[in-house]
Design a protein around this motif. Structure first.
Motif, short mmCIF file in Angstrom:
data_model
loop_
_atom_site.label_atom_id
_atom_site.label_comp_id
_atom_site.label_asym_id
_atom_site.label_seq_id
_atom_site.Cartn_x
_atom_site.Cartn_y
_atom_site.Cartn_z
N LEU A 140 0.84 -1.20 0.00
CA LEU A 140 0.00 0.00 0.00
C LEU A 140 0.87 1.25 0.00
N GLU A 141 0.56 2.20 -0.82
CA GLU A 141 1.31 3.45 -0.90
C GLU A 141 0.66 4.50 0.00
N VAL A 142 1.47 5.15 0.83
CA VAL A 142 0.98 6.16 1.76
C VAL A 142 0.90 7.49 1.02
N VAL A 143 -0.27 8.04 0.93
CA VAL A 143 -0.48 9.32 0.25
C VAL A 143 -0.78 10.38 1.31
N PRO A 144 0.10 11.38 1.50
CA PRO A 144 -0.16 12.41 2.52
C PRO A 144 -1.37 13.26 2.17
N VAL A 145 -2.08 13.69 3.21
CA VAL A 145 -3.25 14.55 3.02
C VAL A 145 -2.77 15.94 2.60
N ARG A 146 -3.31 16.45 1.54
CA ARG A 146 -2.89 17.75 1.02
C ARG A 146 -3.93 18.82 1.40
N ASN A 147 -3.43 19.80 2.14
CA ASN A 147 -4.30 20.90 2.55
C ASN A 147 -3.93 22.12 1.71
N TYR A 148 -4.66 22.30 0.61
CA TYR A 148 -4.33 23.39 -0.30
C TYR A 148 -4.64 24.77 0.30
N GLY A 149 -5.60 24.81 1.23
CA GLY A 149 -5.93 26.10 1.85
C GLY A 149 -4.76 26.66 2.63
N ARG A 150 -4.03 25.78 3.35
CA ARG A 150 -2.87 26.24 4.10
C ARG A 150 -1.78 26.76 3.19
N TRP A 151 -1.56 26.06 2.08
CA TRP A 151 -0.52 26.49 1.15
C TRP A 151 -0.87 27.83 0.53
N ILE A 152 -2.12 28.03 0.18
CA ILE A 152 -2.54 29.31 -0.41
C ILE A 152 -2.38 30.44 0.61
#
Length: 320
Positions: free
Chosen positions: A21-33
């Motif tokens: 199984l590949e671990v995919v990190p949760v992406r929080n685009y609001g924080r990056w923006i």
């Protein structure tokens, strides 16, 4: 869930599939923006200040380490330390008096807090600075008689520095008393009862049992009060106490470089507040041992940890 009745081969198949199984990190685009917008705004502000000729960076550089500035810093530092010592000492006594069962002690302590917490600090500074307008002489003797043991002029006794110390210290005592009282009341009454059952006197119980446990509640707000006291010393410039702000005002009254001199004052206040934050954080960890507060991570360490995590290559597979 793996069925216990399934053959061993099926269990091994499930384990191999789990490892793939590949671990995919949760992406929080609001924080990056939000981070990008904040950095762009900060860069724009810094750029506009750097290119603004009206700021006169040469004046800031000339006065940043001037002897007059260091003289004001010395006065600011000793005023802060002395006022906090006076405030904490008197405030502890006032807090104990407010917790007393004696109505007289409770009433006097409450009246003290009501007066010094209910009036603006600036008013108190001006009052002590011009106390000679109310009493020309300070006398110590027997009341309602002509017997006097000590007498001196108020102006010679209450210099601007002493008047500033009295105003800052007494005002801080009113706030410190409430902080200490809250810390004492946060301790479980069973601790006091247990100490009394062992034969400890009330004063010894307060010093050895109650206050050490109350410190974890007292330290954070008291640290903030110390930082606030450092900044509040700027108000004593109204009575020319020769603190940092007083000397800054004397300079820009002559060269008319108001904004550059205020930048000099702001830089030094920021430096001093940053230095005071270090022992405050250490004391919070020291007295917060055994609680969640002891594991508190400073914002700087959080940012450094986040930056290191972004630079580090994330693991994409489990168990490899």
């Amino acid at each position: 869930m793996i069925d216990t009745k399934a053959p061993a081969g099926a269990a091994r198949t499930h384990e191999s599939q789990a490892q793939d199984l590949e671990v995919v990190p949760v992406r929080n685009y609001g924080r990056w923006i939000a981070a990008v917008v904040s950095l762009l705004a900060l860069a724009g502000l810094v750029g506009s200040l750097a290119k603004n000729r009206n700021l006169h960076w040469n004046v800031i550089g000339d006065y940043l380490f001037a002897p007059l500035i260091f003289d004001g810093l010395t006065t600011t530092l000793w005023l802060t330390a002395a006022a906090m010592a006076v405030g904490l000492g008197i405030g502890t006594v006032i807090a104990v008096m407010r917790l007393s069962t004696s109505p007289v002690l409770y009433g006097l302590a409450t009246f003290f807090v009501w007066i010094f917490r209910g009036t603006p600090l600036l008013v108190q500074i001006i009052f002590w600075g011009y106390a000679a307008a109310l009493y020309k002489y300070v006398k110590i003797g027997v009341p309602f008689t002509d017997i006097t043991f000590f007498q001196t002029e108020t102006n010679s006794l209450l210099t601007p520095a002493i008047a500033a110390l009295l105003a800052l210290g007494l005002n801080e005592a009113a706030y410190a008393s409430e902080i200490v009282r809250a810390g004492i009341q946060s301790v479980d009454p069973g601790q006091t009862e247990a100490a009394h059952s062992l034969g400890m006197r009330p004063a010894l119980t307060t010093r050895r049992i109650v206050l050490p446990q109350a410190m974890r509640v007292i330290i954070p707000p008291m640290g903030n009060e110390t930082i606030n006291m450092l900044k509040m010393t700027a108000l004593v410039s109204v009575i020319s106490a020769h603190d940092l702000m007083s000397n800054i005002q004397d300079v820009y009254a002559q060269n008319y470089q108001v904004i550059p001199m205020l930048v000099v004052a702001s830089i030094w206040y920021l430096i001093l507040v940053t230095l005071l934050s270090v022992p405050q954080a250490w004391l919070e960890r020291r007295y917060g041992r055994g609680t969640a507060r002891a594991g508190h991570v400073s914002p700087l360490n959080r940012m450094l940890g986040s930056a290191a995590g972004l630079l580090r290559k994330p693991n994409k597979e489990v168990g490899r």
